[in-house]
Design an enzyme around this catalytic site. Structure first.
Site, PDB file in Angstrom:
ATOM      1  N   LYS A  99       0.811  -1.213   0.000  1.00 23.33           N
ATOM      2  CA  LYS A  99       0.000   0.000   0.000  1.00 23.33           C
ATOM      3  C   LYS A  99       0.847   1.268   0.000  1.00 23.33           C
ATOM      4  O   LYS A  99       2.056   1.245   0.221  1.00 23.33           O
ATOM      5  CB  LYS A  99      -0.990  -0.032   1.167  1.00 23.33           C
ATOM      6  CG  LYS A  99      -2.090  -1.066   0.927  1.00 23.33           C
ATOM      7  CD  LYS A  99      -3.214  -0.995   1.943  1.00 23.33           C
ATOM      8  CE  LYS A  99      -4.327  -1.967   1.549  1.00 23.33           C
ATOM      9  NZ  LYS A  99      -5.430  -1.990   2.529  1.00 23.33           N
ATOM     10  N   ARG A 134      -3.001 -10.130   5.067  1.00 18.84           N
ATOM     11  CA  ARG A 134      -3.422 -10.254   3.663  1.00 18.84           C
ATOM     12  C   ARG A 134      -2.293  -9.713   2.786  1.00 18.84           C
ATOM     13  O   ARG A 134      -1.938  -8.533   2.878  1.00 18.84           O
ATOM     14  CB  ARG A 134      -4.708  -9.456   3.447  1.00 18.84           C
ATOM     15  CG  ARG A 134      -5.273  -9.490   2.036  1.00 18.84           C
ATOM     16  CD  ARG A 134      -6.526  -8.629   1.974  1.00 18.84           C
ATOM     17  NE  ARG A 134      -7.140  -8.633   0.650  1.00 18.84           N
ATOM     18  CZ  ARG A 134      -6.803  -7.843  -0.362  1.00 18.84           C
ATOM     19  NH1 ARG A 134      -5.829  -6.944  -0.183  1.00 18.84           N
ATOM     20  NH2 ARG A 134      -7.424  -7.913  -1.525  1.00 18.84           N
TER      21      ARG A 134
END
Length: 315
Positions: A234, A275
């Site tokens: 991210k 994740r």
């Protein structure tokens, strides 16, 4: 610390755990990301087509993924919404094929119709990033399905969330907003023990806000629900790496080592699962973490293995 359970026998082919209840309860799990979208921020279009998608998912299982998170709509900032019918066209056959191979599948969707169809196809978890936009229809669908539900903190949608990343105290406000949505889920018939919390890194968060949430992960784990950490590749990781390297930007594909470090730290802080895109790197990081923690906190003689309530309540 007891040894992690072995996967079911594969009869010569890659197979998963079979059921959610069979997932190991004595370690942090790995959720592998399978994006079936042309526009995801780091791997859009990389696994187009059913055969390519299934092959990649099974490779992640072979590398150590316990769950495969299948998504047909990008949630990156600015992404255009996808009609549920198109989302289902992208995902349902893949979910069905993976379920046939005993892979525990999570359906990554904001749409109740897709959640229902995915569960019918074999998904055993619904991973919803709707956040404060959580619909009553989704609550009803998950209550009826009786599957674990990932409640993610988010504000707005992919087009508006960046403008809503304003907090006086991001940790306490995220915690409070998750508790509000948890209350709605329980009132709507979702069993408390089936709720998984996700702080929603990158969703209506900016830079230091994400790091603050990771540093205070205990404020979520203390609520008594499993906590999923979804940091992989991210923006906040890219920003930190660019600052460290003295460059303008670090591409998403070069953020996997840093992601693995976050996975290890999240496991040490009690995360139920992480994740990730690069399963192998995180699997190695978590193996080292387990060995470290086992040496630091050896089990007492006769002590029962650590379990988590969500696993204990599965049928």
């Amino acid at each position: 610390m007891t040894a992690a359970p072995s996967r079911p026998a594969g009869r010569g082919e890659t197979r998963g755990w079979g059921t959610f209840a069979a997932l190991p309860a004595d370690r942090t799990l790995i959720m592998g990301v399978l994006n079936l979208t042309p526009d995801s921020f780091s791997d859009g279009g990389a696994h187009a087509g059913v055969e390519a998608a299934v092959s990649h998912a099974l490779a992640m299982v072979e590398a150590g993924a316990d769950v495969v998170d299948v998504g047909g709509e990008s949630t990156r900032p600015g992404a255009a919404p996808v009609d549920p019918a198109e989302e289902q066209r992208r995902t349902l056959e893949v979910i069905s094929r993976l379920a046939e191979r005993d892979v525990v599948v999570s359906a990554d969707t904001k749409h109740a119709a897709t959640a229902r169809a995915a569960v019918e196809a074999g998904a055993q978890i619904v991973n919803d990033v709707s956040g404060t936009e959580l619909s009553e229809e989704m609550i009803a669908a998950c209550a009826a399905a009786g599957v674990p539900y990932v409640l993610t903190h988010a504000r707005g949608d992919s087009r508006t969330m960046d403008a809503r990343a304003e907090y006086d105290d991001v940790v306490e406000e995220v915690r409070a907003e998750l508790l509000t949505q948890r209350g709605r889920l329980i009132a709507g018939g979702v069993a408390p023990e089936r709720i998984i919390l996700d702080p929603g890194l990158g969703f209506a968060k900016g830079g230091e806000q994400d790091w603050r949430l990771l540093a205070r992960l205990d404020r979520l784990t203390s609520l008594g629900h499993p906590v999923l950490v979804a940091a992989s590749r991210k923006r906040f990781i890219g920003t930190a790496l660019a600052r460290s390297r003295g460059v303008d930007a670090v591409p998403a594909g070069e953020r996997d080592t840093a992601t693995a470090a976050i996975s290890a730290l999240a496991a040490e802080r009690g995360a139920w699962a992480v994740r990730v895109h690069d399963v192998a790197a995180t699997a190695d990081a978590l193996a080292v973490t387990r060995s470290w923690l086992a040496a630091e906190r050896p089990p007492r003689p006769g002590a029962a293995p650590r379990t988590h309530p969500i696993t204990e309540h599965q049928n």
